[in-house]
Design a protein around this motif. Sequence first.
Motif, short mmCIF file in Angstrom:
data_model
loop_
_atom_site.label_atom_id
_atom_site.label_comp_id
_atom_site.label_asym_id
_atom_site.label_seq_id
_atom_site.Cartn_x
_atom_site.Cartn_y
_atom_site.Cartn_z
N ALA A 94 0.85 -1.19 0.00
CA ALA A 94 0.00 0.00 0.00
C ALA A 94 0.88 1.24 0.00
CB ALA A 94 -0.91 -0.01 1.22
N PHE A 119 -1.71 0.95 6.54
CA PHE A 119 -3.16 0.82 6.44
C PHE A 119 -3.85 1.62 7.55
CE2 PHE A 119 -1.55 -3.08 4.41
CZ PHE A 119 -2.14 -2.93 3.16
N PHE A 125 -4.29 5.34 6.63
CA PHE A 125 -5.44 5.67 5.80
C PHE A 125 -6.73 5.65 6.60
CE2 PHE A 125 -2.57 4.53 2.25
CZ PHE A 125 -2.75 5.66 1.46
N GLY A 126 -6.82 4.73 7.58
CA GLY A 126 -7.99 4.71 8.45
C GLY A 126 -8.14 6.01 9.21
N GLN A 170 -9.40 8.83 7.04
CA GLN A 170 -10.86 8.80 6.95
C GLN A 170 -11.51 9.42 8.19
OE1 GLN A 170 -13.11 5.11 5.80
NE2 GLN A 170 -14.00 5.37 7.85
N VAL A 210 -10.09 8.07 0.20
CA VAL A 210 -10.48 6.96 1.09
C VAL A 210 -11.90 6.46 0.83
CG1 VAL A 210 -8.91 7.71 2.92
CG2 VAL A 210 -11.26 8.56 2.91
N ASP A 235 -13.42 4.78 -1.68
CA ASP A 235 -13.58 3.39 -2.12
C ASP A 235 -13.30 2.41 -0.99
OD1 ASP A 235 -14.27 4.23 -4.63
OD2 ASP A 235 -12.31 3.84 -5.54
N THR A 236 -12.28 2.70 -0.20
CA THR A 236 -11.97 1.82 0.93
C THR A 236 -13.09 1.82 1.95
OG1 THR A 236 -9.60 2.20 0.64
CG2 THR A 236 -10.31 1.36 2.78
N ALA A 237 -13.69 2.99 2.19
CA ALA A 237 -14.80 3.06 3.14
C ALA A 237 -15.96 2.17 2.69
CB ALA A 237 -15.27 4.50 3.29
N HIS A 238 -16.24 2.15 1.40
CA HIS A 238 -17.32 1.30 0.90
C HIS A 238 -16.96 -0.18 1.04
CE1 HIS A 238 -20.23 4.02 -1.24
NE2 HIS A 238 -19.27 4.87 -0.92
N ARG A 239 -15.70 -0.49 0.88
CA ARG A 239 -15.27 -1.88 0.93
C ARG A 239 -15.26 -2.44 2.35
NH1 ARG A 239 -10.95 -1.18 -1.46
NH2 ARG A 239 -9.40 -1.32 0.21
N VAL A 240 -14.76 -1.65 3.29
CA VAL A 240 -14.60 -2.17 4.65
C VAL A 240 -15.81 -1.89 5.53
CG1 VAL A 240 -12.10 -1.96 4.49
CG2 VAL A 240 -13.41 -0.13 5.56
#
Length: 204
Positions: free
Chosen positions: A3, A117, A120-121, A124, A151, A153-158
């Motif tokens: 990442a 990782f 990035f959290g 957000q 962030v 796309d990652t929010a939607h994924r996790v």
Amino acid sequence: MTAPDPRPLLTRALGQVGDLVAATPPEALDAPTPCDDWDVRTLLAHLVGVHRRIAHVGGGGLFSEVSSMPDVAADRLAAELAAARADVDRRWGLDGSDAPVLDRELTVPWGTMPGRFVGFGYVQELTVHAWDLAAATGRTAGLDDALAAAVEDTAHRVLPAEPRGGPIPFGPPVPAAPDAAPTARLVAWLGRDPAFAAGTLADR
């Protein structure tokens, strides 16, 4: 695939929050925010706690060792946030130092994972709370949409639409306008109403 380094975005997210907090006048402290049951004073105390946690986990500590809701006097909120920011800069290498944080395993509320990782959290979380504060004080127009876009796309994924509530501290997604900006889309996905507005201070 490794990442990318989150620290440039983390620096911007911290800066955005710091600027908003520094420009929040005392008369805004009792204003409501998009966070249920939180006024601006409570949100600012939480932001101090978030900064302290970012610094603490960056140094290898457990997130649970630092309160996310510290008891900070109203006239000390900005100063305590600035002090915690300095600790973040040092422990995450945002000050140019060689802090070995990106590949260290860090423990945060959403799991144990490498620092890159975790960074990035926290981008957000800071971006969403920046919107909370800006919405509460009528200052959303100047927010950095690139942070939310990075962030989203990652929010939607996790964080899928279901389940929500309980240990997942977000309400169900709120519809956002088709032409909504990235920040509005992000906060809507995390259960905030993008239409929230407490009004400008001049309106109260």
